[in-house]
Design an enzyme around this catalytic site. Sequence first.
Site, mmCIF file in Angstrom:
data_model
loop_
_atom_site.group_PDB
_atom_site.id
_atom_site.type_symbol
_atom_site.label_atom_id
_atom_site.label_comp_id
_atom_site.label_asym_id
_atom_site.label_seq_id
_atom_site.Cartn_x
_atom_site.Cartn_y
_atom_site.Cartn_z
ATOM 1 N N GLU A 57 -10.377 -3.990 -20.910
ATOM 2 C CA GLU A 57 -10.530 -5.454 -20.766
ATOM 3 C C GLU A 57 -9.211 -6.189 -20.949
ATOM 4 O OE1 GLU A 57 -11.969 -4.086 -23.830
ATOM 5 O OE2 GLU A 57 -13.004 -2.947 -22.252
ATOM 6 N N ILE B 67 -7.405 -9.475 -11.614
ATOM 7 C CA ILE B 67 -7.770 -8.875 -12.908
ATOM 8 C C ILE B 67 -9.289 -8.695 -12.915
ATOM 9 C CG2 ILE B 67 -7.769 -9.190 -15.415
ATOM 10 C CD1 ILE B 67 -5.152 -10.804 -15.032
ATOM 11 N N LEU B 68 -9.722 -7.436 -12.998
ATOM 12 C CA LEU B 68 -11.158 -7.146 -12.940
ATOM 13 C C LEU B 68 -11.851 -7.648 -14.205
ATOM 14 C CD1 LEU B 68 -10.860 -3.533 -11.503
ATOM 15 C CD2 LEU B 68 -11.730 -5.541 -10.281
ATOM 16 N N ASN C 227 1.679 3.063 -2.599
ATOM 17 C CA ASN C 227 1.023 4.006 -3.522
ATOM 18 C C ASN C 227 -0.234 4.601 -2.894
ATOM 19 O OD1 ASN C 227 2.313 4.318 -6.294
ATOM 20 N ND2 ASN C 227 2.456 2.108 -5.984
ATOM 21 N N MET D 79 -3.908 -7.186 -7.003
ATOM 22 C CA MET D 79 -3.407 -8.344 -7.748
ATOM 23 C C MET D 79 -4.484 -9.205 -8.407
ATOM 24 S SD MET D 79 -0.298 -7.728 -7.610
ATOM 25 C CE MET D 79 0.527 -9.181 -8.235
ATOM 26 N N ASP E 250 -2.998 -4.449 -18.744
ATOM 27 C CA ASP E 250 -1.964 -3.414 -18.904
ATOM 28 C C ASP E 250 -1.974 -2.776 -20.290
ATOM 29 O OD1 ASP E 250 -1.146 -4.066 -16.314
ATOM 30 O OD2 ASP E 250 0.322 -5.529 -17.017
ATOM 31 N N HIS F 58 1.504 0.711 -13.212
ATOM 32 C CA HIS F 58 2.269 -0.474 -13.609
ATOM 33 C C HIS F 58 3.762 -0.120 -13.613
ATOM 34 C CE1 HIS F 58 2.967 -4.310 -15.503
ATOM 35 N NE2 HIS F 58 3.811 -3.713 -16.311
ATOM 36 N N GLY G 8 0.774 -1.237 0.000
ATOM 37 C CA GLY G 8 0.000 0.000 0.000
ATOM 38 C C GLY G 8 0.804 1.285 0.000
HETATM 39 C C1 GRF Z 1 3.757 -1.255 -7.437
HETATM 40 O O1 GRF Z 1 5.038 -1.472 -7.913
HETATM 41 C C2 GRF Z 1 2.779 -1.137 -8.578
HETATM 42 O O2 GRF Z 1 3.319 -0.558 -9.722
HETATM 43 C C3 GRF Z 1 2.423 -2.567 -8.847
HETATM 44 O O3 GRF Z 1 2.384 -3.180 -7.585
HETATM 45 C C4 GRF Z 1 3.213 -2.459 -6.675
HETATM 46 C C5 GRF Z 1 2.364 -2.074 -5.517
HETATM 47 O O4 GRF Z 1 3.096 -1.470 -4.488
HETATM 48 N N1 GRF Z 1 1.193 -2.660 -9.605
HETATM 49 P P1 GRF Z 1 2.351 -0.792 -3.255
HETATM 50 O O5 GRF Z 1 1.418 -1.848 -2.669
HETATM 51 O O6 GRF Z 1 1.595 0.399 -3.729
HETATM 52 O O7 GRF Z 1 3.430 -0.429 -2.288
#
Ligand code: GRF
Length: 188
Positions: free
Chosen positions: A144, A94-95, A20, A92, A147, A111, A18
Amino acid sequence: MAVLNSRLKVAVFISGRGSNLKALIKNSKLKKSKYKVSLVLSNKSDARGLSFAKKNKIKNYFIEKKLSVFESRALKLIKANKIKVICLAGFMKILSPNFIKKTKIPILNIHPSLLPKLKGLNTHERAIKAKHKFSGCTVHYVNEKLDSGKIIIQKKVKILKSDTTNSLAKKILKLEHKAYTEALEKIF
Ligand code: GRF
């Protein structure tokens, strides 16, 4: 208070660390911010990001792992909380196309590569193995295909000969934290 209330409501979906999410919350507290994080959903009960949400008194829910259950509860919460944008941050799962269609609001993802290069997992390891000169991160709309949605922002970093998967991941994570807020501010 009036300013805060007029900010657009964002939901963040997480599965783990978490960092981000933390950056998004931190930036949402700045005076100039146009958004606020109003809802955090996790498909993992022990996601560390859930504790930032709690600390910041943001509504947060762990929803059991099965995708169909996650999506139907998420849809209800998004409507009930008048969410205007969903940010996937280390989410993690895929919607499903059905969920993407039904939400009718933008869904963003971050990403850790310069898309369209290196879709999928283990991007840093693959960038080093392939001897790429640069890598970075991308914030894009979710569609859909994995990435593959329209790119909103990218940030680039040079891969040094001395870089390892870990050192590259650290450098890029720092960029991610800036890129996500910038992307959100840009689309509003
Ligand atoms: C990040 O590197 C993001 O780009 C990828 O998963 C990681 C998540 O990191 N999709 P965090 O949980 O936000 O620390």
